[in-house]
Design an enzyme around this catalytic site. Structure first.
Site, PDB file in Angstrom:
ATOM      1  CG  HIS A  48      -3.858  -0.555   3.620  1.00 20.80           C
ATOM      2  ND1 HIS A  48      -4.263  -0.762   2.317  1.00 20.80           N
ATOM      3  CD2 HIS A  48      -4.901  -0.941   4.392  1.00 20.80           C
ATOM      4  CE1 HIS A  48      -5.490  -1.253   2.306  1.00 20.80           C
ATOM      5  NE2 HIS A  48      -5.906  -1.361   3.545  1.00 20.80           N
ATOM      6  CG  HIS A  73     -11.096  -6.288  -1.693  1.00 23.16           C
ATOM      7  ND1 HIS A  73     -10.177  -7.300  -1.548  1.00 23.16           N
ATOM      8  CD2 HIS A  73     -10.644  -5.269  -0.912  1.00 23.16           C
ATOM      9  CE1 HIS A  73      -9.221  -6.917  -0.710  1.00 23.16           C
ATOM     10  NE2 HIS A  73      -9.487  -5.694  -0.308  1.00 23.16           N
ATOM     11  CD  GLU A 133      -4.268  -4.565   4.398  1.00 25.14           C
ATOM     12  OE1 GLU A 133      -4.959  -5.255   5.184  1.00 25.14           O
ATOM     13  OE2 GLU A 133      -4.633  -4.320   3.223  1.00 25.14           O
ATOM     14  CD  GLU A 134      -5.978  -4.399  -0.063  1.00 27.39           C
ATOM     15  OE1 GLU A 134      -6.241  -5.607   0.118  1.00 27.39           O
ATOM     16  OE2 GLU A 134      -6.757  -3.485   0.240  1.00 27.39           O
ATOM     17  CG  ASP A 165      -7.940  -2.038   6.520  1.00 31.74           C
ATOM     18  OD1 ASP A 165      -8.685  -1.684   5.581  1.00 31.74           O
ATOM     19  OD2 ASP A 165      -6.884  -2.667   6.343  1.00 31.74           O
ATOM     20  CG  ASP A 178      -9.732  -2.328   1.904  1.00 35.50           C
ATOM     21  OD1 ASP A 178      -9.141  -1.938   2.920  1.00 35.50           O
ATOM     22  OD2 ASP A 178      -9.636  -3.492   1.475  1.00 35.50           O
TER      23      ASP A 178
END
Length: 411
Positions: free
Chosen positions: A76, A330, A229-230, A250, A195
């Site tokens: 992603h 994150h 995706e997030e 990921d 990420d």
């Protein structure tokens, strides 16, 4: 099968340069067109055919010997970010998160504010409401840390809601955290937004290697780059219908209580969505051992990936997750080149193998007699004893009675 004990130096250097370019292209979920243009241009340079869905997810195809697209590698390109919730009377901006992360990890971030003009952006800084110790003393340590207690200080001479409006800032404008990537002498990469984008860099490097070496894989393979995706639904659309094996690439959570490693590849057994495919995950473990790759297994409690979105949308595929080690997900994230390389090598090996069960997996369904039960874990397991000392399997199932009965009140 090729045996990539290590990446070639040109491939490693290209992967790093590509990752840095991706990291410096803002792409919060919902505003990903620029990064997808970059990724599409790279596939074009390799001559890899690809298409975009209506919403902008990309599917590229690597050549394979199979007649159908049997495999998918999913990454992603979208990241966490923010959106303007309101223009404040003091000339600052209230935010809501895009994706799931805490305001404490946004505090202090330099940001770009994107108006509806695609050629313009304004910089700023995310700050707590009480941001000066000289003004508030110890109160700066006791104020709450939720999103209602942070704001964006805009790098323009503004002091009112009207000033912000004159700049063209509106409710719903995207606010992207500036990644500020750094490559250290010890091989660490420190940045926001690893990420997702580290996985994209790995997938693009795989495509580069296979194309430059004109390698035809055993199975046609889709590389899918998702854009949501997030926010939970990245791979829910766009996959070919005939995919038999899917691996999502990921981050692997490096934190106390987890087993993921920063200097190798992690093969998760389950996440909050449930267990990954038993046989595909164990196949990946065997490949890691065969190629002497540093790897570990893990289970994630507060985590979902594109694999979950695909399965929930009805994809009839085996699915697994492969992770590069990531500390501080994150937030200010960190991974290591050894982890990216190990992840690359494992996927390089997997893409050159047959399907987990070559004959069975080639079709979406089949008869019970053809199901590969002899290779399932069940035959070596004993039945639960019905009483102390009994270890025999139960007898034949009762065939039941014909319904309705020929005699009696229910006839």
């Amino acid at each position: 099968m090729g045996r990539p004990a290590a990446m070639a130096k040109p491939d490693r250097a290209w992967m790093i340069d590509t990752l840095l370019a991706l990291l410096q292209t803002p792409s919060p979920a919902g505003r990903t067109d620029a990064v997808m243009q970059l990724i599409g241009d790279i596939f074009d340079d390799f001559g890899v055919p690809f298409s975009l869905t209506r919403r902008g997810a990309l599917t590229a195809e690597l050549a394979g010997e199979s007649a159908t697209t049997d495999r998918a590698l999913v990454v992603h390109a979208d990241t966490i970010g923010c959106m303007v919730r309101s223009l404040k009377d003091n000339g600052r901006l209230e935010l809501v998160p895009v994706g799931t992360f805490s305001a404490r990890f946004a505090t202090g971030a330099r940001v770009r504010i994107f108006s509806d003009d695609p050629d313009e952006f304004i910089t700023g800084t995310v700050l707590p409401l009480k941001s000066s110790g000289h003004a508030f003393g110890d109160a700066i340590d006791t104020q709450p840390t939720d999103w209602e207690h942070v704001e964006v200080r805009v790098d323009r001479k503004v002091s009112s809601r009207e000033d912000l409006a004159r700049l063209g800032i509106r409710v719903g404008d995207f606010v992207a955290l500036i990644a500020s990537p750094e490559l250290t002498a010890d091989g660490f990469i420190v940045s926001r937004h690893l990420d997702g984008k580290a996985g994209v860099a790995i997938a693009l490097t795989l495509a580069k290697n296979f194309c430059e070496n004109r390698l035809v894989l055993p199975h046609r393979t889709t590389i899918m780059v998702t854009i949501t995706e997030e926010v939970g639904h990245g791979a829910s659309h766009g996959l070919p219908a005939d995919v038999a094996e899917l691996i999502s690439v990921d981050n692997a959570v490096c934190a106390p209580g987890q087993h993921s490693i920063e200097d190798g590849v992690t093969i998760p057994m389950a996440d909050m969505h449930g267990p990954f495919d038993y046989h595909l995950t164990r196949k990946l473990c065997r490949l890691a051992e065969e190629y002497d790759l540093p790897y570990t297994r893990d289970v994630f409690r507060y985590y979902r990936s594109d694999a979950a979105a695909a399965i929930e949308a009805g994809a009839g595929t085996r699915a697994a997750l492969v992770g590069f080690g990531l500390d501080g997900s994150h937030g200010w994230e960190r991974t290591h080149l050894q982890s990216l390389e190990a992840t690359y090598c494992l996927l390089h090996a997997w893409l050159q193998t047959p399907l987990t069960f070559a004959k069975w997996d080639a079709k979406p369904s089949g008869n019970l007699r053809d199901f590969p039960s002899s290779q399932q874990p069940a035959p070596s397991e004993r039945w639960v004893p019905l009483a102390r000392g009994e270890h025999e399997p139960p007898g034949d199932a009762s065939p039941g009675a014909h319904w309705p009965p020929s005699e009696g009140p229910q006839a």
